[in-house]
Design a protein around this motif. Sequence first.
Motif, PDB file in Angstrom:
ATOM      1  N   LEU A 232       0.814  -1.223   0.000  1.00 50.65           N
ATOM      2  CA  LEU A 232       0.000   0.000   0.000  1.00 50.65           C
ATOM      3  C   LEU A 232       0.843   1.267   0.000  1.00 50.65           C
ATOM      4  N   ILE A 233       2.137   1.117   0.203  1.00 52.68           N
ATOM      5  CA  ILE A 233       3.064   2.248   0.271  1.00 52.68           C
ATOM      6  C   ILE A 233       2.568   3.275   1.298  1.00 52.68           C
ATOM      7  N   VAL A 234       2.426   2.803   2.538  1.00 57.60           N
ATOM      8  CA  VAL A 234       1.999   3.667   3.632  1.00 57.60           C
ATOM      9  C   VAL A 234       2.976   3.516   4.793  1.00 57.60           C
ATOM     10  N   ASP A 235       2.957   4.516   5.682  1.00 58.53           N
ATOM     11  CA  ASP A 235       3.816   4.456   6.859  1.00 58.53           C
ATOM     12  C   ASP A 235       3.231   3.552   7.934  1.00 58.53           C
ATOM     13  N   LYS A 236       1.885   3.542   8.008  1.00 58.58           N
ATOM     14  CA  LYS A 236       1.225   2.756   9.036  1.00 58.58           C
ATOM     15  C   LYS A 236      -0.090   2.217   8.498  1.00 58.58           C
ATOM     16  N   LEU A 237      -0.369   0.939   8.772  1.00 55.13           N
ATOM     17  CA  LEU A 237      -1.634   0.347   8.342  1.00 55.13           C
ATOM     18  C   LEU A 237      -2.762   0.814   9.252  1.00 55.13           C
ATOM     19  N   THR A 238      -3.943   0.984   8.681  1.00 57.24           N
ATOM     20  CA  THR A 238      -5.106   1.290   9.493  1.00 57.24           C
ATOM     21  C   THR A 238      -5.503   0.020  10.241  1.00 57.24           C
ATOM     22  N   ASP A 239      -6.309   0.182  11.261  1.00 59.02           N
ATOM     23  CA  ASP A 239      -6.777  -0.987  12.007  1.00 59.02           C
ATOM     24  C   ASP A 239      -7.574  -1.915  11.093  1.00 59.02           C
ATOM     25  N   GLU A 240      -8.367  -1.331  10.223  1.00 57.16           N
ATOM     26  CA  GLU A 240      -9.184  -2.126   9.300  1.00 57.16           C
ATOM     27  C   GLU A 240      -8.293  -2.954   8.365  1.00 57.16           C
ATOM     28  N   GLU A 241      -7.246  -2.347   7.836  1.00 60.82           N
ATOM     29  CA  GLU A 241      -6.309  -3.074   6.958  1.00 60.82           C
ATOM     30  C   GLU A 241      -5.623  -4.197   7.722  1.00 60.82           C
ATOM     31  N   SER A 242      -5.214  -3.908   8.943  1.00 60.57           N
ATOM     32  CA  SER A 242      -4.555  -4.927   9.762  1.00 60.57           C
ATOM     33  C   SER A 242      -5.482  -6.102  10.019  1.00 60.57           C
ATOM     34  N   LEU A 243      -6.737  -5.802  10.303  1.00 57.15           N
ATOM     35  CA  LEU A 243      -7.714  -6.865  10.545  1.00 57.15           C
ATOM     36  C   LEU A 243      -7.941  -7.703   9.289  1.00 57.15           C
ATOM     37  N   LEU A 244      -7.953  -7.051   8.140  1.00 53.71           N
ATOM     38  CA  LEU A 244      -8.113  -7.795   6.889  1.00 53.71           C
ATOM     39  C   LEU A 244      -6.958  -8.765   6.669  1.00 53.71           C
ATOM     40  N   VAL A 245      -5.756  -8.323   6.982  1.00 48.22           N
ATOM     41  CA  VAL A 245      -4.573  -9.182   6.844  1.00 48.22           C
ATOM     42  C   VAL A 245      -4.691 -10.385   7.780  1.00 48.22           C
ATOM     43  N   LEU A 246      -5.131 -10.141   9.010  1.00 48.01           N
ATOM     44  CA  LEU A 246      -5.266 -11.233   9.972  1.00 48.01           C
ATOM     45  C   LEU A 246      -6.364 -12.205   9.558  1.00 48.01           C
ATOM     46  N   HIS A 247      -7.471 -11.673   9.046  1.00 47.33           N
ATOM     47  CA  HIS A 247      -8.546 -12.552   8.561  1.00 47.33           C
ATOM     48  C   HIS A 247      -8.056 -13.410   7.401  1.00 47.33           C
ATOM     49  N   LYS A 248      -7.270 -12.821   6.545  1.00 48.58           N
ATOM     50  CA  LYS A 248      -6.711 -13.559   5.410  1.00 48.58           C
ATOM     51  C   LYS A 248      -5.796 -14.682   5.905  1.00 48.58           C
ATOM     52  N   ALA A 249      -5.018 -14.410   6.938  1.00 46.46           N
ATOM     53  CA  ALA A 249      -4.132 -15.429   7.512  1.00 46.46           C
ATOM     54  C   ALA A 249      -4.939 -16.581   8.105  1.00 46.46           C
ATOM     55  N   VAL A 250      -6.049 -16.253   8.770  1.00 45.77           N
ATOM     56  CA  VAL A 250      -6.912 -17.300   9.333  1.00 45.77           C
ATOM     57  C   VAL A 250      -7.521 -18.133   8.212  1.00 45.77           C
TER      58      VAL A 250
ATOM     59  N   ASP B 121     -18.525 -13.457   9.558  1.00 47.47           N
ATOM     60  CA  ASP B 121     -18.101 -14.339   8.488  1.00 47.47           C
ATOM     61  C   ASP B 121     -19.015 -14.138   7.278  1.00 47.47           C
ATOM     62  N   GLY B 122     -18.420 -13.985   6.114  1.00 47.91           N
ATOM     63  CA  GLY B 122     -19.182 -13.762   4.890  1.00 47.91           C
ATOM     64  C   GLY B 122     -20.151 -14.893   4.573  1.00 47.91           C
ATOM     65  N   LYS B 123     -19.762 -16.134   4.890  1.00 47.67           N
ATOM     66  CA  LYS B 123     -20.643 -17.283   4.647  1.00 47.67           C
ATOM     67  C   LYS B 123     -21.897 -17.195   5.510  1.00 47.67           C
ATOM     68  N   LEU B 124     -21.722 -16.783   6.758  1.00 41.14           N
ATOM     69  CA  LEU B 124     -22.866 -16.640   7.655  1.00 41.14           C
ATOM     70  C   LEU B 124     -23.786 -15.535   7.166  1.00 41.14           C
ATOM     71  N   VAL B 125     -23.201 -14.404   6.787  1.00 39.08           N
ATOM     72  CA  VAL B 125     -24.001 -13.284   6.279  1.00 39.08           C
ATOM     73  C   VAL B 125     -24.778 -13.719   5.037  1.00 39.08           C
ATOM     74  N   SER B 126     -24.107 -14.403   4.125  1.00 36.37           N
ATOM     75  CA  SER B 126     -24.745 -14.870   2.910  1.00 36.37           C
ATOM     76  C   SER B 126     -25.911 -15.809   3.206  1.00 36.37           C
ATOM     77  N   ALA B 127     -25.710 -16.727   4.143  1.00 37.04           N
ATOM     78  CA  ALA B 127     -26.766 -17.683   4.480  1.00 37.04           C
ATOM     79  C   ALA B 127     -27.979 -16.970   5.071  1.00 37.04           C
ATOM     80  N   ILE B 128     -27.733 -16.002   5.945  1.00 37.23           N
ATOM     81  CA  ILE B 128     -28.845 -15.286   6.580  1.00 37.23           C
ATOM     82  C   ILE B 128     -29.591 -14.428   5.558  1.00 37.23           C
ATOM     83  N   VAL B 129     -28.851 -13.720   4.706  1.00 39.77           N
ATOM     84  CA  VAL B 129     -29.483 -12.885   3.676  1.00 39.77           C
ATOM     85  C   VAL B 129     -30.330 -13.771   2.748  1.00 39.77           C
ATOM     86  N   ARG B 130     -29.763 -14.901   2.352  1.00 40.93           N
ATOM     87  CA  ARG B 130     -30.487 -15.817   1.460  1.00 40.93           C
ATOM     88  C   ARG B 130     -31.771 -16.324   2.130  1.00 40.93           C
TER      89      ARG B 130
END
Length: 147
Positions: free
Chosen positions: A38-56, A133-142
């Motif tokens: 991202l060419i940034v000095d510091k990641l936002t909390d949201e970006e950091s959380l996305l990275v951690l979710h991706k790792a999981v 979780d996106g799967k849970l959201v999708s199931a409930i919306v459906r």
Amino acid sequence: MLDRIAEDIKKAMLAKDKARLLVLRSIKTDLMNRKIELIVDKLTDEESLLVLHKAVKAREQAIEMFESGGRQDLVEHGRQEISIIMEYLPRNLTREEVENIVDAVFAAEKPEGMKDMGRMMKAVLEQTGTRADGKLVSAIVREKLNS
């Protein structure tokens, strides 16, 4: 987030906790790589959380492959890694909390059926962010669209 992980790496080194140390170093590397992308000095909390979710997610996929290959030792190792990463993630929303958000979005958006699935998913995911979780959201919306 990086500061907290760096501190925890030091603690793991002092405790000689090799498993935790490996996971924390891996997470730190993922976060640093994302920061460089991202060419940034510091990641936002949201970006950091996305990275951690991706790792999981990556570890969950690996666990599925290990299970199908009969490698129970690696399955347990993967689950331990996930539990360590989960310590850095906020608590996920419960099914009931997601249903309440979906109900509120449906009341505001007034969907007409399955043709509005994409629009409803987008609106709900804006509300839940990485806390559901996106799967849970999708199931409930459906379910709600089909009822």
